[in-house]
Design an enzyme around this catalytic site. Structure first.
Site, mmCIF file in Angstrom:
data_model
loop_
_atom_site.group_PDB
_atom_site.id
_atom_site.type_symbol
_atom_site.label_atom_id
_atom_site.label_comp_id
_atom_site.label_asym_id
_atom_site.label_seq_id
_atom_site.Cartn_x
_atom_site.Cartn_y
_atom_site.Cartn_z
ATOM 1 C CB SER A 101 -0.997 -0.019 1.161
ATOM 2 O OG SER A 101 -0.379 -0.410 2.367
ATOM 3 C CD GLU A 119 5.245 -2.760 9.868
ATOM 4 O OE1 GLU A 119 4.252 -2.766 9.144
ATOM 5 O OE2 GLU A 119 5.440 -3.636 10.736
ATOM 6 C CG ASP A 144 -0.529 0.381 18.548
ATOM 7 O OD1 ASP A 144 -0.462 -0.559 19.329
ATOM 8 O OD2 ASP A 144 -1.491 0.568 17.771
ATOM 9 C CG ASP A 165 -3.982 -4.164 5.349
ATOM 10 O OD1 ASP A 165 -4.671 -5.168 5.626
ATOM 11 O OD2 ASP A 165 -3.105 -4.159 4.453
#
Ligand SMILES: C[S@@+](CC[C@H](N)C(=O)[O-])C[C@H]1O[C@@H](n2cnc3c(N)ncnc32)[C@H](O)[C@@H]1O
Length: 282
Positions: A101, A119, A144, A165
């Site tokens: 993405s 991430e 987070d 996601d």
């Protein structure tokens, strides 16, 4: 955190999610005003489909590889062009790469747009830094993703898309997603939210949809693609997206392109797409 997206990159679920993301970005890019992409669970950014992880599952063979090789009906081909052109452009150097993405969003962007990628996994984040971190429009955070939904909304641009996601490897991801959406929507009611979910356990999916509908957010679209008629609790039998505030053209676009993709992405050629409103404008 054991999940590595490299095992799944370019699979049927990725194709569905990334095709939808590309349509949303095509819409946002129609106005000159900048937009922001917040990708709360960004992954490594770019994946090598000839690498050991992808080769172990061969999931991309039933996903992006099938789509790239298939003749598509003209209307679906036109809607998929930005996404598939971005995939082909990444392969121009001869390697069979696939954009996650973050790389897809960047490929479809303009100089004025901005990107925030979260991430948590250290190695995945290091890969992401290496692959897209040089771009001055990009910020990569070791934060987070669930916290980012409150901490970084609304964006300064006041328009954009939030992709949520998560790996769904821990219990409680569905309720966490509902709570995260509620908090994020309070801060950025005009934002487009895309929440990906696995279709494995139908009761969990039903409860999730009910909980999202109970939030009574205006304009909530449910998009699902079944790729296996036989369901088991441990294998993905389909892929879903809840989209809040979809561009007004999106439901029809997704019907057209997912109806064309469903037979290609299903294991038995009998795949089915569903695009329906959980809550309409009101
Ligand atoms: C499904 S993958 C993301 C795929 C990516 N969005 C794409 O479409 O290319 C989920 C990622 O979330 C990361 N992750 C897991 N828990 C997280 C958290 N709480 N916050 C941020 N990232 C997390 C995982 O390390 C993994 O790389």
């Amino acid at each position: 955190m054991n999940y590595r997206h490299a095992f799944h990159a370019g699979n049927a679920a990725d194709v569905m999610k990334h095709a939808a993301l590309a349509r949303v970005l095509a819409y946002l890019g129609k106005k000159d005003a900048p937009y922001r992409v917040l990708d709360t669970h960004a992954g490594a950014g770019i994946y090598d489909l000839d690498g050991a992880s992808a080769q172990r599952t061969l999931e991309a063979d039933g996903g992006i590889e099938k789509v790239l090789a298939a003749p598509l009906p003209p209307a679906a081909a036109e809607l998929l062009a930005p996404y598939l052109d971005a995939v082909r452009a990444l392969r121009a150097g001869g390697r069979r790469l696939y954009p996650g993405s973050p790389a897809l969003a960047l490929a479809l962007s303009r100089p004025q747009d901005r990107f925030l990628f979260c991430e948590l996994h250290k190695e995945e984040r290091a890969k992401l830094e290496k692959r897209v971190g040089d771009d001055p429009r990009v910020k990569i955070l070791a934060q987070d993703g669930w916290q980012a939904l409150s901490a970084h909304l609304p964006p300064r641009e006041r328009r954009g898309v939030v992709l949520v996601d998560p790996p769904f490897e821990e219990p409680g991801e569905f309720p966490r997603m509902v709570a995260g959406l509620e908090a994020a929507h309070l801060r950025f009611a005009t934002g487009i939210f895309m929440l990906w979910y696995p279709i494995k356990d139908l009761r969990a999916v039903d409860a999730f949809r009910r909980d999202v509908a109970r939030l009574r957010l205006p304009k909530t679209l449910r998009v699902e693609l079944d790729f296996a008629t036989v369901r088991t609790l441990d294998a993905l039998s389909g892929s879903g997206l809840i989209i809040i505030n979809p561009p007004f053209t999106l439901a029809e676009e997704l019907r057209t392109l997912l109806n064309a993709l469903a037979p290609l992405l299903s294991r038995d050629g009998k795949g089915r797409a569903r695009v329906s409103w959980l809550t309409a404008e009101g």
